[in-house]
Design an enzyme around this catalytic site. Sequence first.
Site, mmCIF file in Angstrom:
data_model
loop_
_atom_site.group_PDB
_atom_site.id
_atom_site.type_symbol
_atom_site.label_atom_id
_atom_site.label_comp_id
_atom_site.label_asym_id
_atom_site.label_seq_id
_atom_site.Cartn_x
_atom_site.Cartn_y
_atom_site.Cartn_z
ATOM 1 C CG LEU A 89 -1.966 -1.075 1.333
ATOM 2 C CD1 LEU A 89 -2.686 -1.027 2.682
ATOM 3 C CD2 LEU A 89 -2.974 -0.925 0.200
ATOM 4 C CG ASP A 90 0.327 4.347 -2.806
ATOM 5 O OD1 ASP A 90 1.092 3.521 -3.341
ATOM 6 O OD2 ASP A 90 -0.599 4.929 -3.410
ATOM 7 C CB VAL A 91 4.148 6.199 2.231
ATOM 8 C CG1 VAL A 91 3.914 7.451 1.421
ATOM 9 C CG2 VAL A 91 4.659 6.565 3.603
#
Length: 239
Positions: free
Chosen positions: A102-104
């Site tokens: 997942l993106d930051v």
Amino acid sequence: MQLDRILQSQGFGTRKECRKAVRDGEVKIGGEIIRDPFREFDTADLKFELNDWEWEYAEQVYIALHKPANYECSHKPKHNESVYNLLPDPVVIRGAQSVGRLDVDTTGLLLFSDDGKFIHAISSAKRQVTKSYRAVTNQPVDDEQIRQLIEGVQLVDEPEPVQALQAKRVGDNVIEMVLDQGKYHLVKRMIAAAGNHVDQLHRFAVGDLSMEDGSLPELELGDWCYLRPKHLALLGYGT
Ligand code: URA
């Protein structure tokens, strides 16, 4: 299996370190301190205590984490903490990896395992385990944006238009989307291509395993739990 081997297989260090922990009286089974590292135990349903924590023997480990924002899905994060810092050390030492990323700034359901077949099964494009997201957008959501997401949006670097399996407006600035692909920044790119912008993104389900329908225990941001066979079944994965 011998106790020192059991502990090593669960990520508690080298055989030598595990033997020392046993000899030092750090390991309890059934409430009894076991000091013989070579004693044999049946691993089925084996629970042991080490350093005041209760652990369960698991041939392979499966975990669900409620990922907070500002954590990177990497062992070597560049600008933030690593999601692996949220897991207990033995789980990381035994080699559990995140199932996709997942993106930051994305929050929500992130799975981990040291079972390569599981990781492949859940992240493989072929099996198409769905991922469900809720996006808070910068602009109001309209019917035209939803239509485009369902009918397919053309993304730079993608040969074909990409379609959401489901997309619906659930608030003035909120879209829920179900996808069966897991490409880089996919939700953000799709919503941008439909003419809006994602301010916040949350993944609330993978397959039929949801953080919102009671199929998982309630997890605060940063909390994790073991996945049981009933959870794996919701992912279409039988052990
Ligand atoms: N799509 C995105 O844009 N970001 C994620 O973190 C997951 C899916």
